[in-house]
Motif scaffolding. Structure first.
Motif, short mmCIF file in Angstrom:
data_model
loop_
_atom_site.label_atom_id
_atom_site.label_comp_id
_atom_site.label_asym_id
_atom_site.label_seq_id
_atom_site.Cartn_x
_atom_site.Cartn_y
_atom_site.Cartn_z
N ARG A 290 0.82 -1.21 0.00
CA ARG A 290 0.00 0.00 0.00
C ARG A 290 0.85 1.25 0.00
NH1 ARG A 290 -3.38 -2.96 3.50
NH2 ARG A 290 -2.39 -2.03 5.32
N SER A 291 1.88 1.25 0.84
CA SER A 291 2.69 2.47 0.88
C SER A 291 3.45 2.66 -0.41
CB SER A 291 3.62 2.45 2.09
OG SER A 291 4.30 1.24 2.16
N LEU A 292 3.85 1.55 -1.02
CA LEU A 292 4.52 1.66 -2.32
C LEU A 292 3.58 2.29 -3.34
CD1 LEU A 292 7.05 0.90 -3.94
CD2 LEU A 292 5.88 -1.17 -4.60
N ALA A 293 2.33 1.82 -3.34
CA ALA A 293 1.36 2.37 -4.30
C ALA A 293 1.13 3.85 -4.04
CB ALA A 293 0.05 1.58 -4.19
N ARG A 294 1.05 4.20 -2.76
CA ARG A 294 0.83 5.62 -2.43
C ARG A 294 1.97 6.47 -2.95
NH1 ARG A 294 -1.19 4.40 2.80
NH2 ARG A 294 0.95 4.55 3.55
N GLU A 295 3.19 6.01 -2.67
CA GLU A 295 4.35 6.77 -3.12
C GLU A 295 4.36 6.89 -4.62
OE1 GLU A 295 5.68 8.17 0.09
OE2 GLU A 295 7.07 8.33 -1.58
N GLN A 296 4.04 5.80 -5.28
CA GLN A 296 4.08 5.85 -6.74
C GLN A 296 3.02 6.78 -7.28
OE1 GLN A 296 4.20 1.78 -8.09
NE2 GLN A 296 6.40 2.05 -8.32
N ALA A 297 1.85 6.78 -6.63
CA ALA A 297 0.81 7.72 -7.06
C ALA A 297 1.30 9.15 -6.88
CB ALA A 297 -0.46 7.48 -6.25
N LYS A 298 1.95 9.40 -5.75
CA LYS A 298 2.46 10.76 -5.51
C LYS A 298 3.48 11.13 -6.57
CE LYS A 298 3.20 10.37 -0.92
NZ LYS A 298 3.69 10.73 0.40
N ILE A 299 4.35 10.16 -6.89
CA ILE A 299 5.37 10.45 -7.90
C ILE A 299 4.73 10.78 -9.23
CG2 ILE A 299 7.19 9.38 -9.27
CD1 ILE A 299 8.06 7.92 -6.78
N LYS A 300 3.67 10.00 -9.52
CA LYS A 300 3.00 10.23 -10.80
C LYS A 300 2.43 11.64 -10.87
CE LYS A 300 1.59 6.90 -13.98
NZ LYS A 300 2.67 5.99 -13.67
N THR A 301 1.74 12.04 -9.82
CA THR A 301 1.15 13.39 -9.86
C THR A 301 2.23 14.44 -9.98
OG1 THR A 301 1.07 13.25 -7.46
CG2 THR A 301 -1.00 12.92 -8.63
N TRP A 302 3.30 14.23 -9.26
CA TRP A 302 4.41 15.19 -9.33
C TRP A 302 4.96 15.25 -10.74
CZ3 TRP A 302 9.49 15.17 -10.65
CH2 TRP A 302 10.25 16.27 -10.22
N GLN A 303 5.09 14.09 -11.39
CA GLN A 303 5.61 14.07 -12.75
C GLN A 303 4.67 14.80 -13.71
OE1 GLN A 303 6.39 9.88 -13.40
NE2 GLN A 303 8.58 10.28 -13.52
N GLU A 304 3.36 14.58 -13.50
CA GLU A 304 2.39 15.29 -14.34
C GLU A 304 2.56 16.79 -14.20
OE1 GLU A 304 0.16 13.76 -16.37
OE2 GLU A 304 1.16 11.91 -15.79
N LYS A 305 2.69 17.17 -12.90
CA LYS A 305 2.84 18.60 -12.66
C LYS A 305 4.07 19.14 -13.38
CE LYS A 305 3.41 20.15 -8.63
NZ LYS A 305 3.44 20.30 -7.17
N ARG A 306 5.16 18.40 -13.25
CA ARG A 306 6.39 18.84 -13.89
C ARG A 306 6.22 18.98 -15.39
NH1 ARG A 306 11.50 19.31 -11.50
NH2 ARG A 306 10.89 20.87 -9.97
#
Lengths: 380, 360
Positions: A290-306
């Motif tokens: 679960r925490s891995l998925a959360r982190e990956q989701a966060k990374i994804k949103t950050w990448q989108e933002k970038r």
């Protein structure tokens, strides 16, 4: 002997031969140390594909090192808890005992005892020996220059009913390779296809007596009579004769005792413990997921933002920002090792096998008892 | 001769004048010695490993003593190298001391109680060594040192004798190297676990190569049943012979048979059936449960490691079946895993509750 090149292909150990002396010593040590596990070192010789164990000596409990756990070989060990069982189990690989074992070997060599360490032994109760400590100990011995070592496990709980339960184990080569990397993540297990059944290899054991011992056994408790014996005059004569009243080699019919419930209770208790350990491991694994998925989701949103920002900046003719800064900003959680889960699986298999074996014996006895008692009614 | 217990006379041993008058004097109580089988086996092993030029070897005995010193229990021993010529004897005392230290580290309760030798004769050298072991400071003073001799000549019976010593001599110097050895009673005690070990070992005594494989439970049961059947057959043959007046009847055996046969219980067959069914159900249930648990844990471990690939799943070669299933749910990734883990957890919980209920 020390200069044998490792390229020499030794035959894999196919059989372990145990001297009677070792059996008695292990029994004595384990039963006196019960309920803490008793550990010790085995000495002997390897002869081709057979490993001969000729003597053994117990280890003193590992001395807990005061202060940091980092001083120990394995920081995961509870050295700083003065837990008796853990200390005893850690003894075979403890630094404090390496010198003890070396000294003992030196002394034993002077009196012509085989001075080659061939493994270690431990006692357990009802088969609960598959644990990290066990694996670590055997890995320690199998990693040493002289790799041909076994672990002997003596089961005190099951040996109380007139039988001796002792088994010899080695760690399989595939498991040793995995241990060397010390990486038990899901991918590595997938790649190596390691199952819990592959962890331990069981090696057949045989008992061997020396000539002197055989002579002794034939004269226990009294030398064989030279003339045919007469009947005793009365029963009390038999009771009064110490040699007959306490004959250690009289047929031991404890094996015919019918005692079902205690064994079943203990087995189920141990099973419950294993299940709890398994659940803990599973929870850890799912938490990691679960925490891995959360982190990956966060990374994804950050990448989108970038990406969005970069598009904007490209419009404004500014230099784009780095896209892979996320590696520095976000820390992925560490995957927990799956070693414990595998060990739990192996332990449960051990219990299941024991229950099956017990099942076979007890069912036979029960049918025998029932046939005996019910038949009487039919005759009468 | 066989089966006669030996009779012992306790002689309160005369003591040498104590070197320091203020210390407690040596103990002169009678001593009985209990020998553990592992010590005996160890001595025999040592005897078979002795260097080729030596006839007998010696070693130290370790064990425990009762409070008042009357009961000595020998539970461990180790060998001490020594050399013996016609004129002199040498014992490696340093070795003795260091080995004793090592052994005390592993088992602090087992203290020095005496020494052993692997031949039955007692001579001056025995006296010297005995005095060494019984001395103050490093020896067993104020308790007497126990000397155990085990006859290990090939072809003769193995006889064990235990002695304590008293100094004897005309002058003090002569007393230093002579001893009066007083035999004391000894017995070999087997506790339950040692008995099973002994039985296992004794199983090999009739075979040519003196070795045998360890036996499983079922084999041991079979052997026990065979033994009982054989004994029953012998007895029934005897009884029918007596009835046919071919053999002498024996009152002792008749008494014994009467006692034994009266032990057969008188029970209600319905109770037996009920108990039997209950117990069979218990055993089968536990067996079934344990196998189910084993399968479930195996499965859950496999599922977890089956398809945890975040990228294109090519590692599913070995786990095709679970891999396919896992890939299908890979999208849910963490959620699915968590769900499956949760489900596994819940069914594990249900299994546990069921197990607990059945237990009660």
């Amino acid at each position: 002997m020390a200069a044998i090149a490792p390229a020499v292909a030794d035959a894999p150990i196919r059989e372990v031969q145990l001297e009677a002396l070792v059996v008695m010593r292990i029994i004595k040590h384990s039963t006196t140390a019960f309920p803490t596990p008793a550990t010790g070192c085995l000495v002997g010789m390897d002869v081709g594909a057979q490993l001969q164990i000729t003597n053994c000596f117990p280890f003193p409990a590992a001395v807990p090192e005061a202060g940091s756990a980092a001083a120990n070989n394995n920081p995961a060990d509870p050295y700083h808890h003065a837990d008796q069982a853990a200390l005893a189990l850690a003894a075979p690989r403890a630094k404090s005992n390496a010198s003890y074992a070396a000294e003992m070997l030196k002394f034993l060599k002077e009196v012509n005892v085989d001075a080659q360490g061939v493994g270690w032994y431990m006692s357990c109760s009802m088969g609960n020996f598959v644990s990290q400590a066990f694996v670590e100990n055997q890995a320690f011995y199998q990693r040493a220059t002289d790799e041909r070592t076994v672990a002997l496990v003596f089961d005190v709980g099951r040996s109380s009913q007139g039988s001796v339960h002792v088994k010899a184990y080695r760690l399989s080569a595939s498991f040793m390779a995995a241990l060397k990397e010390n990486k038990f993540s899901a991918e590595s297990i997938q790649k190596s296809n390691l199952r819990y059944q592959d962890i331990l290899l069981e090696i057949p054991l045989r008992i061997h007596n020396s000539h002197l011992l055989t002579t002794l056994l034939h004269t226990l408790p009294t030398p064989p009579p030279k003339a045919p014996l007469d009947f005793p005059a009365a029963l009390s004569e038999l009771h009064a004769n110490p040699a007959l009243a306490a004959n250690p080699l009289a047929p031991n019919l404890d094996a015919l005792d019918l005692s079902i419930d205690p064994f079943l209770e203990k087995s189920t208790d141990l099973m419950l413990e294993s299940i709890e350990a398994h659940i803990t491991e599973q929870n850890n694994a799912s938490y990691y997921q679960r925490s891995l998925a959360r982190e990956q989701a966060k990374i994804k949103t950050w990448q989108e933002k970038r990406k969005g920002e970069n598009a904007l900046r490209a419009q404004q003719k500014l230099a784009p920002l780095a896209e892979d800064e996320w590696q520095k900003l976000f820390k992925l959680p560490v995957e927990p090792s799956r070693l414990e889960a595998m060990l739990v699986g192996r332990q449960v298999e051990q219990y299941a096998r024991q229950v099956d074996g017990f099942n076979a014996v007890v069912t036979g006895k029960m049918f025998g008892v029932r046939g005996n008692l019910v038949l009487e009614r039919e005759l009468a | 001769m066989a089966g006669d217990p030996k009779n012992y006379l306790h002689l309160a041993r005369p003591l040498a004048p104590a070197p320091i008058a203020t210390q407690s004097s040596a103990v002169t109580a009678p001593v009985t010695v209990t020998l553990h089988p592992q010590a005996l086996f160890s001595i025999l092993d040592h005897a078979s490993r002795r260097p080729a030029d030596q006839d007998r070897v010696i070693g130290t005995l370790l064990g425990t003593r009762s409070e008042d010193g009357t009961e000595v229990s020998i539970s461990n021993c180790y060998a001490v190298p020594h050399t013996e010529t016609a004129e002199q004897v040498e014992v490696d005392m340093d070795y003795q001391k260091r080995m004793l230290e090592l052994h005390l580290r592993a088992a602090p309760k087992e203290v020095l109680v005496g020494w052993y030798a692997t031949s039955g004769d007692l001579n001056t050298f025995s006296a010297l060594i005995q005095n060494f072991y019984g001395q103050q400071g490093e020896g067993t003073w104020p308790h007497p040192a126990v000397h155990l001799t085990v006859g290990t000549k090939a072809g003769q019976d193995i006889e064990a004798n235990t002695y304590i010593s008293a100094p004897i001599g005309v002058t003090a110097e002569r007393a230093a190297d002579s001893c009066l050895f007083i035999p004391v009673p000894h017995e070999i005690k087997y506790d339950d676990a040692s008995k099973s070990g002994l039985e296992l070992i004794a199983g090999a005594r009739d075979r040519e190569d003196r070795s045998q494989f360890l036996q499983t439970d079922v084999e041991m049961l079979e052997r026990a049943v065979e033994q009982v059947l054989e004994m029953l057959e012998r007895v029934s043959n005897y009884v029918s012979d007596v009835l046919d007046e071919e053999r002498e009847p024996s009152t002792a055996l008749g008494q014994f048979l009467l006692n034994t046969l009266s032990l057969a219980p008188k029970v209600n067959p319905e109770d037996i059936e009920k108990d039997f069914n209950n117990h069979i159900q218990d055993v089968l249930l536990v067996s079934y449960l344990s196998n189910t648990i084993r399968t479930q844990i195996d499965l859950s471990n496999r599922l977890v490691t089956a398809a945890l690939t975040m990228g294109p799943g090519d590692g599913a070669a070995a786990t095709a079946g679970e891999g396919g299933e896992g890939k299908g749910q890979r999208e849910g990734g963490g959620g699915g895993r968590g769900g499956r883990g949760g489900r596994g957890g819940r069914s594990g919980q249900a299994g546990r509750d069921q197990g607990r209920r059945e237990e009660q």
